[in-house]
Design a protein around this motif. Structure first.
Motif, short mmCIF file in Angstrom:
data_model
loop_
_atom_site.label_atom_id
_atom_site.label_comp_id
_atom_site.label_asym_id
_atom_site.label_seq_id
_atom_site.Cartn_x
_atom_site.Cartn_y
_atom_site.Cartn_z
N GLY A 60 0.84 -1.03 -0.06
CA GLY A 60 -0.01 0.02 -0.01
C GLY A 60 1.00 1.29 0.02
O GLY A 60 2.12 1.23 0.42
N GLN A 61 0.22 2.28 -0.51
CA GLN A 61 0.66 3.69 -0.41
C GLN A 61 0.12 4.35 1.00
O GLN A 61 -1.14 4.38 0.95
N GLU A 62 1.15 4.80 1.60
CA GLU A 62 0.46 5.63 2.66
C GLU A 62 -0.25 7.02 2.35
O GLU A 62 0.68 7.79 1.69
N HIS A 63 -1.41 7.14 2.74
CA HIS A 63 -2.01 8.17 2.27
C HIS A 63 -2.06 9.30 3.43
O HIS A 63 -2.07 10.72 3.16
N ALA A 64 -2.33 8.91 4.70
CA ALA A 64 -2.63 9.68 5.87
C ALA A 64 -1.74 8.68 6.97
O ALA A 64 -1.48 7.81 6.82
N ARG A 65 -1.61 9.40 8.03
CA ARG A 65 -0.93 8.73 9.07
C ARG A 65 -1.85 7.35 9.47
O ARG A 65 -2.80 7.53 9.86
N GLY A 66 -1.11 6.30 9.23
CA GLY A 66 -1.78 5.06 9.40
C GLY A 66 -2.67 4.46 8.65
O GLY A 66 -3.26 3.20 8.53
N VAL A 67 -2.97 5.31 7.50
CA VAL A 67 -4.09 4.89 6.42
C VAL A 67 -3.31 4.48 4.94
O VAL A 67 -2.66 5.50 4.42
N PHE A 68 -3.42 3.23 4.68
CA PHE A 68 -2.82 2.83 3.47
C PHE A 68 -3.84 2.54 2.45
O PHE A 68 -4.91 1.94 2.38
N GLU A 69 -3.47 3.31 1.20
CA GLU A 69 -4.23 2.79 0.25
C GLU A 69 -3.77 1.65 -0.87
O GLU A 69 -2.47 1.72 -0.96
N TYR A 70 -4.61 0.91 -1.31
CA TYR A 70 -4.12 -0.16 -2.34
C TYR A 70 -4.91 -0.10 -3.58
O TYR A 70 -5.93 0.68 -3.64
N ASP A 71 -4.42 -0.94 -4.36
CA ASP A 71 -5.01 -1.04 -5.64
C ASP A 71 -6.57 -1.26 -5.66
O ASP A 71 -6.88 -2.11 -4.55
N SER A 72 -7.30 -0.90 -6.61
CA SER A 72 -8.90 -1.67 -6.70
C SER A 72 -9.65 -0.89 -5.53
O SER A 72 -10.52 -1.42 -5.15
N GLY A 73 -9.25 0.32 -5.23
CA GLY A 73 -10.27 1.05 -4.12
C GLY A 73 -10.40 0.58 -2.87
O GLY A 73 -11.36 0.81 -2.18
N PHE A 77 -6.63 1.27 7.60
CA PHE A 77 -6.09 1.76 8.71
C PHE A 77 -5.44 0.67 9.70
O PHE A 77 -6.14 -0.27 9.96
N TYR A 78 -4.32 0.99 10.10
CA TYR A 78 -3.53 -0.09 10.82
C TYR A 78 -3.38 0.64 12.12
O TYR A 78 -2.62 1.79 12.30
N ARG A 79 -3.85 -0.08 13.29
CA ARG A 79 -2.99 0.27 14.64
C ARG A 79 -2.31 -0.79 15.27
O ARG A 79 -2.61 -2.00 15.19
#
Length: 178
Positions: A60-73, A77-79
């Motif tokens: 994934g590509q980190e979009h915001a702190r802790g939120v990762f965006e992946y292919d296909s929409g 969020f990881y804690r």
């Protein structure tokens, strides 16, 4: 006598089959807070560690702190390196569905068939479910802001009557964004 015995067995099977259909929506497990890749059946769900989730989703590509965006929409969020929120958007249609079979583009009635009639939201554009994981039951209304992750939330957002966003999260993430 044998006729009555056969009728009794048939009645038990029929009643047992009727009861079984409701059980799916009465409980809401960590795996119900997840998605499935349509092409291979691999799952990503609440509590799964990031390494295992990325075996399914890719890097994934980190979009915001802790939120990762992946292919296909898909966004996750990881804690503490564990999945605590999953968002499906329009690009996920045809690639992912929820573990209960809901997907982007479904009408509200189709999602209610999979998740039940517990929706306490006042809007026609949002369908929400709140499940108390400790008590093992759905809540009639939105819980107050809490630091506890014990409330599971499933939210569907609709545009012109069709789901365009599906979101799973725990109450701590919903309250504090972390």
């Amino acid at each position: 006598m044998i006729r009555y015995f056969c009728l009794l067995i048939l009645l038990i099977l029929v009643l047992g089959g009727c009861r079984g259909g409701d059980e799916q929506t009465e409980k809401f497990t960590k795996e119900d807070m997840g998605i499935v890749r349509i092409d291979n059946g691999q799952k990503v769900y609440y509590g799964m560690n990031r390494a295992d989730a990325e075996e399914v989703l890719g890097t994934g590509q980190e979009h915001a702190r802790g939120v990762f965006e992946y292919d296909s929409g898909i966004a996750v969020f990881y804690r503490d390196d564990a999945v605590v929120a999953i968002r499906m958007e329009e690009e996920s249609k045809g690639h992912y569905q929820t573990t209960r079979g809901a997907e982007i583009g479904m009408e509200i009635g189709e999602i209610k068939k999979r998740y039940g009639e517990y929706d306490p939201s006042p809007s026609d554009d949002i369908l929400e479910y709140f499940y108390d994981n400790k008590k093992g039951k759905f809540l009639e209304k939105s819980p107050p802001k809490t630091e506890s992750p014990d409330i599971f939330i499933f939210s569907s957002m609709f545009d012109d009557g069709y789901a365009d966003t599906l979101l799973f999260m725990d109450s701590y993430y919903a309250s504090y964004g972390k």
